[in-house]
Design an enzyme around this catalytic site. Structure first.
Site, PDB file in Angstrom:
ATOM      1  N   GLY A 178     -12.620   0.154  -0.270  1.00  0.00           N
ATOM      2  CA  GLY A 178     -13.927  -0.247   0.230  1.00  0.00           C
ATOM      3  C   GLY A 178     -14.775  -1.029  -0.753  1.00  0.00           C
ATOM      4  N   SER A 204       0.251  -0.440  -1.853  1.00  0.00           N
ATOM      5  CA  SER A 204       0.289  -1.186  -0.596  1.00  0.00           C
ATOM      6  C   SER A 204      -0.274  -2.585  -0.808  1.00  0.00           C
ATOM      7  CB  SER A 204      -0.542  -0.468   0.463  1.00  0.00           C
ATOM      8  OG  SER A 204      -0.054   0.822   0.705  1.00  0.00           O
ATOM      9  N   ARG A 205       0.047  -3.446   0.123  1.00  0.00           N
ATOM     10  CA  ARG A 205      -0.662  -4.711   0.204  1.00  0.00           C
ATOM     11  C   ARG A 205      -1.995  -4.461   0.920  1.00  0.00           C
ATOM     12  NH1 ARG A 205       2.541  -8.730  -1.570  1.00  0.00           N
ATOM     13  NH2 ARG A 205       4.798  -8.464  -1.435  1.00  0.00           N
ATOM     14  N   ALA A 206      -2.862  -5.445   0.865  1.00  0.00           N
ATOM     15  CA  ALA A 206      -4.189  -5.284   1.449  1.00  0.00           C
ATOM     16  C   ALA A 206      -4.092  -4.932   2.929  1.00  0.00           C
ATOM     17  CB  ALA A 206      -5.004  -6.552   1.264  1.00  0.00           C
ATOM     18  N   THR A 208      -7.459  -4.035   4.867  1.00  0.00           N
ATOM     19  CA  THR A 208      -8.676  -4.707   5.332  1.00  0.00           C
ATOM     20  C   THR A 208      -9.424  -5.360   4.177  1.00  0.00           C
ATOM     21  OG1 THR A 208      -9.921  -2.636   5.114  1.00  0.00           O
ATOM     22  CG2 THR A 208      -8.961  -3.114   7.268  1.00  0.00           C
ATOM     23  N   SER A 209      -8.897  -5.275   2.968  1.00  0.00           N
ATOM     24  CA  SER A 209      -9.578  -5.815   1.788  1.00  0.00           C
ATOM     25  C   SER A 209      -9.057  -7.217   1.469  1.00  0.00           C
ATOM     26  CB  SER A 209      -9.355  -4.898   0.586  1.00  0.00           C
ATOM     27  OG  SER A 209      -8.017  -4.973   0.159  1.00  0.00           O
ATOM     28  N   ASP A 266     -10.705   4.538  10.742  1.00  0.00           N
ATOM     29  CA  ASP A 266     -10.500   4.970   9.358  1.00  0.00           C
ATOM     30  C   ASP A 266     -11.186   6.324   9.173  1.00  0.00           C
ATOM     31  OD1 ASP A 266      -9.666   4.971   6.770  1.00  0.00           O
ATOM     32  OD2 ASP A 266     -11.166   3.559   6.027  1.00  0.00           O
TER      33      ASP A 266
END
Length: 501
Positions: A178, A204-206, A208-209, A266
């Protein structure tokens, strides 16, 4: 054995249908036509032990397939694992029995651990459509008991690969997310490795960022490593910074995330299950959790933070995972760069000890590295941060990072900062009183990050800085005109900065 008219030869169709398995049959093909299976549009494709379920799509162009062929999208072809031209049996798929359990959850019932395990097992086998997964997620978002959250975490960890490092102490650090630019893992890992603890970091890959740890590390080195290669690197360097998707850790989580993302679901329960299942599958024994708290962060109040901490502690403790929760400042982005190339620049500036390296990124990384090092029984209690600072200042952490980069190999492509740019300026003279983390992240993603590694935002001002009217607050970088146009439009509507006169 099915009758001959239901036997097909498979042909790979170069269509990315992620995350679904998709199959293709022509319309009006008689016994071989799609109409035979359209009642549920879900078919089972099998040969021997190889079997998948796929959603059927109808082809109106008969030239795409020869008579007797069935087309498989990229995901279905890879998951079936048979050579092109192999003969397979095709039948109408039966809905998984666990869907009855989902319906009960929708009705407000509390599910038993075995029932949740059945649902997760079927999801990981790609037996659920995105609509059915969404129904499960929305039902869980309505209410989950603590026992259900524990069962969900355990079930997700037990599906897929499990890494075993044969070490009594395997440490890790994770941020719940976030906060743009918060790329501390790439500083913490080399510090901890230089000290001598095992920290095999799979990221992980992005989601929502504008960038995930794997996206940013891929600017500097290869992150798509096989399990065998990871083992070799960890044995020598005591660390790795790799993409977890390659080694199939908690694959059900990746499937759930693909549906959660567009729905913007989320919840605390799903966050706990997602994070802890990945750590358990990765073989972690001791974990530092970073909880940024701020008005536009995921956790926005002390009461929310306390509830989430207690849930994490309960589930982790029940599964034998030692955790240390660190509450941190989530009121604004960390560092200056947002997006893979810009974040990698900041990380290396901190590791190299450059005079203009972002002080907030350095300090936050040292805080978290200190908490990780405090897991070391050989280190005197409370000395972790001082040891972390020593390893950073001496250059030992930089050397550890350079060894990791060499061991993992070069990135798949050279990434450079996007040449297209636009500066967003202060509307008035005054002091920066707030920065909206969520808004800044969305602008960076519209610019193209993380898919375009050179896209993102370079911040010039932080909260508390005094600015003049027209002074640049940040610069948007993009690789393509479209990305820059979208990002500019959002920034023009609301920049994400509040400047008080």
């Amino acid at each position: 054995m099915l009758p001959p008219e239901l036997m097909f030869r498979i042909r790979a169709i170069a269509i990315d249908t992620a995350p679904e398995n998709m199959a293709f049959l022509p319309r009006g093909g008689g016994d071989y036509g799609a109409e035979r299976f359209l009642a549920l549009r879900k078919i089972e494709i099998s040969r021997g032990d190889a079997s998948i379920q796929a959603t059927l799509a109808v082809l109106d162009d008969p030239s795409l397939l020869e008579p007797g062929e069935i087309g498989l999208g990229a995901q279905a072809f890879r998951r079936l694992g048979l050579a092109e031209g192999s003969e397979v049996a095709v039948a109408q798929a039966q809905p998984p029995a666990s869907l009855d359990m989902v319906r009960r959850k929708i009705g407000g019932e509390t599910l038993a651990a075995g029932e949740i395990a059945s649902i997760i097992n079927d999801i990981s086998r790609h037996l659920y459509s995105p609509m059915e997964i969404a129904a499960f997620l929305v039902a869980c978002a309505g209410f989950m008991s603590t026992a259900e959250t524990l069962a969900l975490t355990r079930a997700m960890a037990e599906v897929g690969a499990r890494l075993c490092w044969e070490q009594p102490l395997v440490v890790d650090k994770h941020c719940i997310g976030g906060i743009p630019g918060n790329r501390t893992s790439m500083i913490v890992v080399p510090i901890v490795a230089a000290h001598g603890l095992f920290i095999p970091k799979t990221s992980s890959r992005a989601i929502t960022s504008p960038s995930g740890t794997a996206d940013t590390m891929e600017v500097l080195a290869n992150v798509d490593l096989s399990l065998a290669r990871m083992n070799e690197i960890v044995a020598r360097e005591k660390a790795v910074l790799a993409w977890g998707g390659r080694v199939n850790l908690s694959p059900a989580d990746d499937i759930l995330i693909s549906v959660e993302r567009p729905l913007r679901i989320d919840t605390p329960d799903q966050m706990v299950a997602s994070i802890l299942s990945k750590k358990l599958a990765a073989g972690v024994t001791h974990l530092v959790l970073d909880f940024p708290m701020g008005p536009t962060a995921k956790v926005r109040s002390s009461s929310e933070a306390v509830r989430l901490r207690k849930l994490f502690e309960h589930v982790a403790g029940s599964l034998g995972l030692v955790i240390d929760v660190v509450m941190s400042d989530g009121s604004q982005p960390v560092g200056r760069g947002i997006g893979p190339v810009l974040e990698a620049r900041d990380v290396m500036a901190v590791l190299r000890g450059e005079a203009d390296a972002p002080a907030d990124l350095r300090d936050h990384a040292l805080l978290l590295a200190g908490h990780v090092l405090d897991f070391d029984p050989e280190l005197r209690g409370g000395q972790g941060r001082a040891r972390a600072a020593e390893l950073l200042a001496s250059g030992a952490a930089l050397a550890a990072m350079e060894r990791l980069m060499a061991a993992q190999g070069p990135p798949p492509a050279v990434a450079t900062l996007g040449a297209l740019h636009h500066e967003v300026c202060a509307p008035r003279a005054g002091r920066v009183s707030a920065i909206d983390c969520h808004r800044i992240a969305r602008i960076a993603r519209l610019a193209g990050a993380p898919m375009d590694k050179g896209a993102g935002i370079d911040l010039f001002c932080k909260v508390g800085d005094v600015v003049t009217a027209g002074a640049p607050l940040y610069r948007i970088h993009a690789v393509h005109d479209t990305g820059l146009s979208y990002a500019r439009a959002m920034a023009d509507d609301a920049s994400g900065y509040r400047v008080m006169a």
